[in-house]
Enzyme design. Structure first.
Site, PDB file in Angstrom:
ATOM      1  N   GLU A 178      78.346  94.530  39.927  1.00 30.79           N
ATOM      2  CA  GLU A 178      78.506  92.978  39.381  1.00 30.79           C
ATOM      3  C   GLU A 178      79.217  93.130  37.948  1.00 30.79           C
ATOM      4  O   GLU A 178      79.280  94.118  37.283  1.00 30.79           O
ATOM      5  CB  GLU A 178      77.372  92.518  38.785  1.00 30.79           C
ATOM      6  CG  GLU A 178      76.541  92.256  40.428  1.00 30.79           C
ATOM      7  CD  GLU A 178      75.094  91.510  40.218  1.00 30.79           C
ATOM      8  OE1 GLU A 178      74.980  90.600  41.063  1.00 30.79           O
ATOM      9  OE2 GLU A 178      74.221  91.806  39.361  1.00 30.79           O
ATOM     10  N   ASP A 201      73.616  86.279  32.339  1.00 36.47           N
ATOM     11  CA  ASP A 201      74.774  86.823  31.746  1.00 36.47           C
ATOM     12  C   ASP A 201      75.596  85.952  30.757  1.00 36.47           C
ATOM     13  O   ASP A 201      75.933  84.984  30.791  1.00 36.47           O
ATOM     14  CB  ASP A 201      75.856  87.093  33.216  1.00 36.47           C
ATOM     15  CG  ASP A 201      75.585  87.594  34.129  1.00 36.47           C
ATOM     16  OD1 ASP A 201      74.105  88.007  34.390  1.00 36.47           O
ATOM     17  OD2 ASP A 201      75.967  87.563  35.248  1.00 36.47           O
TER      18      ASP A 201
HETATM   19  C1  FRU Z   1      74.715  89.009  37.451  1.00 36.49           C
HETATM   20  C2  FRU Z   1      74.955  87.930  38.552  1.00 36.49           C
HETATM   21  C3  FRU Z   1      76.097  88.005  38.708  1.00 36.49           C
HETATM   22  C4  FRU Z   1      76.355  86.327  38.809  1.00 36.49           C
HETATM   23  C5  FRU Z   1      75.251  85.888  37.910  1.00 36.49           C
HETATM   24  C6  FRU Z   1      74.578  84.694  38.771  1.00 36.49           C
HETATM   25  O1  FRU Z   1      73.657  88.996  36.858  1.00 36.49           O
HETATM   26  O2  FRU Z   1      74.234  88.132  39.446  1.00 36.49           O
HETATM   27  O3  FRU Z   1      76.841  88.729  39.730  1.00 36.49           O
HETATM   28  O4  FRU Z   1      77.807  85.802  38.868  1.00 36.49           O
HETATM   29  O5  FRU Z   1      74.412  86.836  37.785  1.00 36.49           O
HETATM   30  O6  FRU Z   1      73.913  83.889  37.782  1.00 36.49           O
END
Ligand code: FRU
Length: 604
Positions: A322, A153
């Site tokens: 998310e 992300d």
């Molecule tokens: C989304 C996610 C988020 C988390 C991160 C962990 O892709 O699963 O929810 O904070 O990646 O790397």
């Protein structure tokens, strides 16, 4: 030559195994690389003691090896812990462990669960420079990707004093997910990115999951006027929210001593997005909690009050929600604005795995109300568009979004090695009215036009049956933008494909009977790494007599913007050479391609 080849040759040339005892192995290297000692303690436990002051210890990685824990110790005290796939049988690539600031004779690396016979014990190396000039053919050029290692992300994007900051979920110890840090890069134009040192590293509260940054203009937090305040998830035994702040415009971050600032019983409680809500003069935090978004308010960024939850009965629920975002977006052609709640979901996307949905509605500082609860709206109709969030404090009230260009179904398996994953191109978000419904439009940010070289083809043509373009560009290195407009006469199917001399192709088809636009990458090149990859993606474009298309190609991606971003499709592709030819076909009638331009793209 790949990095891996570079380094193995280097090691073979410079290191000799001097003695191998059951518990004690000494590796000696030529004069330029003084020795380090590996001591095997039995039962898979070992200690590597470093004896010189080089800048990096290179760790040999084998992606199919299990992740093992390594502890970096100074005077026998743990300084940091990482999870690394140390090579057992073969070396895929190396990652550097930065030794800067350590007192070398007192530095040791403790390793657990690696057999004494593993290849890694004779393959560590000490160097002063780590080569990040990735030579992999699929590494994108004008899309942001990490210098090496894994990225997911985009995080904490914030604009301050003429600089766009991009933080990102980063594993510097391998090209697969793990050891989450916040990596950091900066840009003045959203196109040319400069890598910066890691911004936030894991600690005893956990690894550093996704989150956001704000500029605290009025010093509400007491960290300092104009401090950049990062709010992120500490992912330890529990997921909790923490703060780090920067009083040097993002160069370095200090963790707040009162962390964590927000806790919960919920196991999935993460990805804080914080915005300033003008009307109520409050900070708002939106958190992804299971399959809903929760809203909290604060006047100082440290103390948070729960206000409401949104989600049940709205939109898609095929997986956890998310990475939220909440933005007030202008409606094109009016003076009005509406609130848009971005909601990333995994799995449960329209083509499997991850995707970004959104809701349009009202927000009064406490509660979000969805205007059209009956509809599920997707921001992008490709398979590789996830974790989309926008820049905080962007100039001219712009809402600039960027997505992680992958999908959790196969992100860890895509055929790259020294790096994994890139971001989408930046996109400016607005709302448009489409047949009585508001939709979120994502237009390529205008900054991208600086990439354009001299337009190399400009023509119009009629397609009755077939029409071939033998060469898109004289010199095609895989970076180009196609801009075209199509006017239908009476065709039922408007189709074209991009292909290369190896016969690898990506097929596009506008089905005017159903009003859908399909992109099919089943024969696009390397698709064998996951059966979830070669799936056609479909956008509900509707039946239009005229459409405009912009296609951004980079080494391993195609981003298709229909009608300037009313509908978008972001898809990865791994061809063995650039697609440099195109062929068009018509079924059921004919159409005109009223304009067809190809721009070579280049970072200047
Ligand atoms: C989304 C996610 C988020 C988390 C991160 C962990 O892709 O699963 O929810 O904070 O990646 O790397």
């Amino acid at each position: 030559m790949s990095l891996f080849n570079n380094f193995t040759t280097h090691i073979r040339r410079s290191c000799t195994l001097l003695a191998v005892g059951s518990m004690f192995t000494i590796i000696s290297c030529q004069a330029t690389i003084p020795p380090f000692v590996v001591r095997h303690l039995g039962d898979g436990h070992s200690i590597v003691q470093l004896k010189n002051s080089n800048k990096f210890l290179l760790l040999p990685i084998e992606e199919s090896a299990p992740e093992v824990r390594i502890n970096v110790m100074q005077n026998q005290n743990n300084v940091s812990t990482h999870h690394v796939r140390l090579a057992i049988n073969t070396i895929d690539y190396y990652v550097p462990l930065d030794l800067t600031g350590f007192d070398i004779p007192a530095l040791a690396i403790k390793v657990q669960n690696v057999p004494d016979s593993a290849l890694c014990w004779r393959s560590f190396d000490l160097v002063n420079e780590f080569d990040t000039q990735n030579r992999e053919s699929h590494r994108p050029i004008y899309h942001f990707s990490p210098p090496y290692g894994w990225m997911n992300d985009p995080n904490g994007m914030v604009y301050k004093d003429g600089v766009y900051h991009l933080f990102y979920q980063y594993n510097p110890y391998g090209s697969m997910w793990g050891n989450m840090h916040w990596g950091h890069a900066t840009s003045q134009d959203l196109v040319n990115w400069e890598h910066q040192p890691v911004a936030i590293s894991p600690d005893d509260l956990g690894t550093i999951f996704s989150g956001s940054c704000v500029v605290d203009k009025d010093n509400t937090s007491g960290f300092g006027k104009d401090a950049i305040v990062a709010l992120y998830t500490s992912a330890g035994e529990r997921q909790t929210q923490s703060i780090a702040y920067s009083i040097d415009s993002g160069k370095s971050f200090i963790k707040y001593e009162g962390n964590p600032v927000l806790t919960s019983e919920a196991p999935d409680f993460r990805d804080p997005k914080v915005i300033w809500h003008e009307a109520t003069s409050k900070w708002i935090m939106i958190l992804a909690v299971g399959q809903e978004m929760q809203f909290f308010t604060s006047s100082n960024l440290k103390d948070w009050t729960y206000e409401s939850s949104f989600g049940e009965g709205h939109g898609a629920h095929g997986g956890v929600w998310e990475c939220p975002d909440l933005i007030e977006v202008p409606i094109e052609g009016s003076n009005e604005k509406e609130w848009v709640l971005l909601c990333n979901i995994n799995p449960g996307g329209p083509f499997g795995g991850s995707a970004t949905q959104y809701f349009i509605g009202d927000f009064d500082g406490k509660v979000f109300k969805n205007q059209s609860p009956e509809l599920t709206k997707w921001m992008d109709y490709g398979k590789d568009h996830y974790a989309t969030v926008t820049w905080s404090n962007a100039p001219d009230s712009r809402h600039i979004g960027i997505a992680w260009m992958s999908n959790w179904q196969y992100a860890n398996q895509v055929p790259t090695q020294q790096f994994r994953s890139a971001n989408s191109v930046p996109r400016d978000l607005t709302l448009v009215n489409k047949e009585g419904n508001l939709i979120l439009k994502s237009s390529p940010s205008p900054e991208l036009e600086v990439l354009r070289g001299e337009v190399s083809d400009q023509r119009s043509f009629t397609v009755n049956k077939d029409y071939n373009i033998d060469k898109l560009l004289d010199k095609n290195n895989g970076l180009y933008e196609i801009v075209m407009t199509i006017k239908n006469n009476d065709a039922e199917f408007i189709g074209f494909r991009l292909f290369n001399p190896q016969g690898e192709e990506v097929d596009f088809c506008y089905n005017l009977i159903e009003g859908t636009f399909v992109m099919d990458r089943a024969r696009s090149g390397n698709v064998s790494f996951s059966e979830d990859f070669p799936i056609p993606t479909i956008a509900p474009l509707g039946k239009a007599n005229e459409i405009s298309l912009r296609i951004f190609a980079d080494k391993s991606s195609l981003e298709l913007f229909m009608n300037d971003g009313e509908y978008v499709m972001t898809n990865l592709v791994f061809p063995s050479s650039p697609y440099n030819r195109a062929s068009f076909y018509a079924k059921g009638g004919s159409y005109e391609v009223t304009s067809f331009k190809v721009y070579p793209l280049e970072l200047k």
